[in-house]
Structure formats: C-alpha cells, structure tokens
Scaffold this active site. Sequence first.
Site, PDB file in Angstrom:
ATOM      1  N   LYS A 119       1.349  24.342   6.425  1.00  0.00           N
ATOM      2  CA  LYS A 119       1.027  23.110   6.188  1.00  0.00           C
ATOM      3  C   LYS A 119       1.523  21.716   6.522  1.00  0.00           C
ATOM      4  O   LYS A 119       0.723  20.946   6.786  1.00  0.00           O
ATOM      5  CB  LYS A 119       0.856  23.154   4.659  1.00  0.00           C
ATOM      6  CG  LYS A 119       0.071  24.017   3.966  1.00  0.00           C
ATOM      7  CD  LYS A 119      -0.223  23.690   2.540  1.00  0.00           C
ATOM      8  CE  LYS A 119      -1.326  24.639   1.859  1.00  0.00           C
ATOM      9  NZ  LYS A 119      -1.525  24.462   0.462  1.00  0.00           N
ATOM     10  N   LYS A 200      -6.358  33.270   4.760  1.00  0.00           N
ATOM     11  CA  LYS A 200      -6.779  33.214   3.382  1.00  0.00           C
ATOM     12  C   LYS A 200      -7.830  32.169   3.017  1.00  0.00           C
ATOM     13  O   LYS A 200      -7.797  31.212   3.542  1.00  0.00           O
ATOM     14  CB  LYS A 200      -5.556  33.212   2.570  1.00  0.00           C
ATOM     15  CG  LYS A 200      -5.036  31.683   2.403  1.00  0.00           C
ATOM     16  CD  LYS A 200      -3.917  31.567   1.050  1.00  0.00           C
ATOM     17  CE  LYS A 200      -3.972  29.890   0.604  1.00  0.00           C
ATOM     18  NZ  LYS A 200      -4.034  29.819  -0.692  1.00  0.00           N
ATOM     19  N   LYS A 203      -9.062  25.945  -0.246  1.00  0.00           N
ATOM     20  CA  LYS A 203      -9.739  24.861  -0.421  1.00  0.00           C
ATOM     21  C   LYS A 203      -9.652  23.527   0.532  1.00  0.00           C
ATOM     22  O   LYS A 203     -10.346  22.890   0.880  1.00  0.00           O
ATOM     23  CB  LYS A 203      -9.766  24.222  -1.925  1.00  0.00           C
ATOM     24  CG  LYS A 203      -8.362  24.037  -2.321  1.00  0.00           C
ATOM     25  CD  LYS A 203      -8.226  23.600  -3.799  1.00  0.00           C
ATOM     26  CE  LYS A 203      -6.879  23.380  -4.379  1.00  0.00           C
ATOM     27  NZ  LYS A 203      -6.380  24.698  -4.870  1.00  0.00           N
TER      28      LYS A 203
END
Length: 342
Positions: A119, A200, A203
Amino acid sequence: MELNKNNNKPTVFSGVQPSGVLHLGNYLGALAQWVEMQNQFNCIFCVVDYHAITVKQEAKNLSENILNVVKAYLASGINPERSVIFQQSDITAHTELAWILNCVARMSDLNKMTQFKEKGLGKESVGVGLFDYPVLMAADILLYNTDAVPVGEDQVQHVELTRTLAKRFNNEYGNVFKIPEVTVRKQGARIMGLDDPTKKMSKSAASAANYISLLDRPEAAAKKITRAVTDSGSEIKYDAKKKPAIANLMTIYSLLSNTSIKELEAKYEDKGPAYAKASAGKYGDFKKDLAGVVVEFLNEFQIKYNSFSDKEVKQILKDGAEKVRPIAEATLKNVKNNLGIN
Ligand code: ATP
Ligand code: LTN
C-alpha cells in the site's frame, strides 16, 4: 453483554476501518465470522477510526462512515445486546498503549509487513501512521486480554506482530499481556477481485468492477457478476490454482447460499457446455444463479442496514465505550506500573 462478569467465555476482538463502504470480501472474510462467534465468546467489535486516518479522509465522510460501519455490523447480524460495539477514538488507552508499544516494536518488525509494502512503500508521500498502523492494531487487541482475533487473511501477519510485541513486552517488563490467537475462516478468508482473481477484493481497487459493495444496487451487483472474469473451459469445478476465477465465484456462492462446494459442483455438472452451446457464453447458468443469490443477499442486508437511525447507532457506540473503558484502563495501568510510570 457480560464483559464485566466472570462468565469464563474467551474474548474475541476485531475491527474494521471506516474508510469507505464495506464489500463482500469484508463481509465473508470478517463480519460473517464474527456473527458465528457471538454465542460462544465475549465479543468486542471496534470501529477503528484512528486506523482510517492513516490515509487522508474528508471529515464529513469520516463521521458518516463511522456510523455506517456500525450499521453494517448490525445488518450482518452483530447483536449489541450480546457483543460490544465501540469507536476506537472514544478510548484514549488505545493511542497511549500504541505509543508504549512503539517503544517495544523495531523498525525491522514493521519493515516486514507486506500490506505496507503493497500500500505504501515507494509512494511519494506516505504517512508515518500508515507504516506504524500494525502497532496501533496490536494495542487495540492487547488492551482487552483478547483470546481470538477473527480477520481476513490479509491481517494474519499483523496479528502475528501483535503476538511478538506482547511476548517481548512480557519478557522485558513482566507479564501483562495475554497472547492472542488469529482465526481465519477455512472458506472466504481471501475473496478475490471480480475483475482479477489474482488480487484480493478491495475497496481501494482502481475499478468498481473489482468488488461488490454491500450497498451496491442489487441490479448493478448482478451485472458485476455477469461481467466477472472467468477461466478457460466451461466446467464448474473448484480448483483455486487452475481456475482461480471460478473458484472465487464458487466460494462466494457457497457461503452466501449455505451450499457446499461439492453440492455446487454436482448441481452444475452438466450445465457448462450445454449453456455455452446456447450461445449465452460459458458458465452462463452458474453466473445467472449466483447473481440471483447475491441480489437476494443484498436486498435483505440493505433493508436491515437502512432500518437503523444515526441516533440509535450513536447510543450503541456510547454504551459500548462505557463497557470497555474499565477493561482498557486496567490493562494500561498494569502496563504503566511495570514500566515504572505510575
Ligand atoms: P481494503 O484493502 O479492501 O480497502 P481493508 O483490508 O483495509 O480493505 P478493512 O475494512 O479494514 O479493509 O478490513 C476489514 C476486515 O475485512 C479485515 O478483517 C480484513 O482482513 C477483511 N477483508 C478485507 N478484504 C478481504 C477480502 N478480499 N477477503 C476476505 N476478507 C477481507
Ligand atoms: N488493520 C485492520 C483493522 C484493525 C483490526 C484491529 C482488526 C484495526 N485494529 C484489531 C482486528 C483487530 C484492517 O485494516 N483490516
């Protein structure tokens, strides 16, 4: 909820970030597991708002999202009479313990965290909070003498870090923390993206075709299923390596309809090629039925979700904070005593 009574039930703790609308992966990997645990455990479910601000949030969205996460908990079947629901920032012990654990954690512990690598690493302006967020998560868990932490697969490494920090503190300063176990569901711990079954469902995915939001219009969600990527061939057979897209859709179907994978394989045994010939495309029957299952689930979920008022939800959070505060404060006091900070 009998948190303060000595009912001998083990304690479960988990949380979700109020950083946007939850998706089917959050529901199947985490929330559905929590609902199942409510009868056997003392459950504490947190809305981790301080985790959400590790990425910039608009103030108005954040305050709405905090209430919306609680509504999603309730619509999933979390019962506030049995389980405690509270907001992380209401209990100051979380940030206090996080600081203390920062002094126990090492850079090398955090450098291993794969989620941060995915991330944050390499991005131009990554907040220190994003790097440090597993330490705050450890504080969340350790404050409540937690026995089990039900999460999706992506969070397993963070619970392992929690165990490491707890053991290190206990060794260096004296025994305070219970060492928690992680629990992941056999099925559903890692729901994959509908547009890419190698990643995966998330959102924060670039395209909304990746996920089914729990608040998607049911017809729009049905379309996403119809358009979901599939594998070559036409057989409905569970094979996560060779047929990851179909395996993922089968997992969703199985969990939402309470039908085993074997039953699904049997149900669609002869349908693939026949449907392909009828020119509606491969896997047509299967996808149509799955879309129906998803629509039914979302309709029910959304009716419940919309039935809770903001006022009701705020009261649940207030009551929840009052129940957990004494537990968190008692743990923090023990920690400070052992450190010599009285
Ligand atoms: P995202 O990456 O989708 O933005 P997140 O992992 O930051 O989400 P949270 O809302 O904090 O999402 O996660 C809540 C819970 O949902 C966690 O227990 C997490 O492991 C679980 N979860 C998230 N994505 C999935 C998924 N695709 N499959 C199964 N569980 C998931
Ligand atoms: N980091 C988690 C959310 C989270 C959590 C926790 C989960 C914060 N604190 C404590 C379990 C226990 C996530 O991003 N999904």
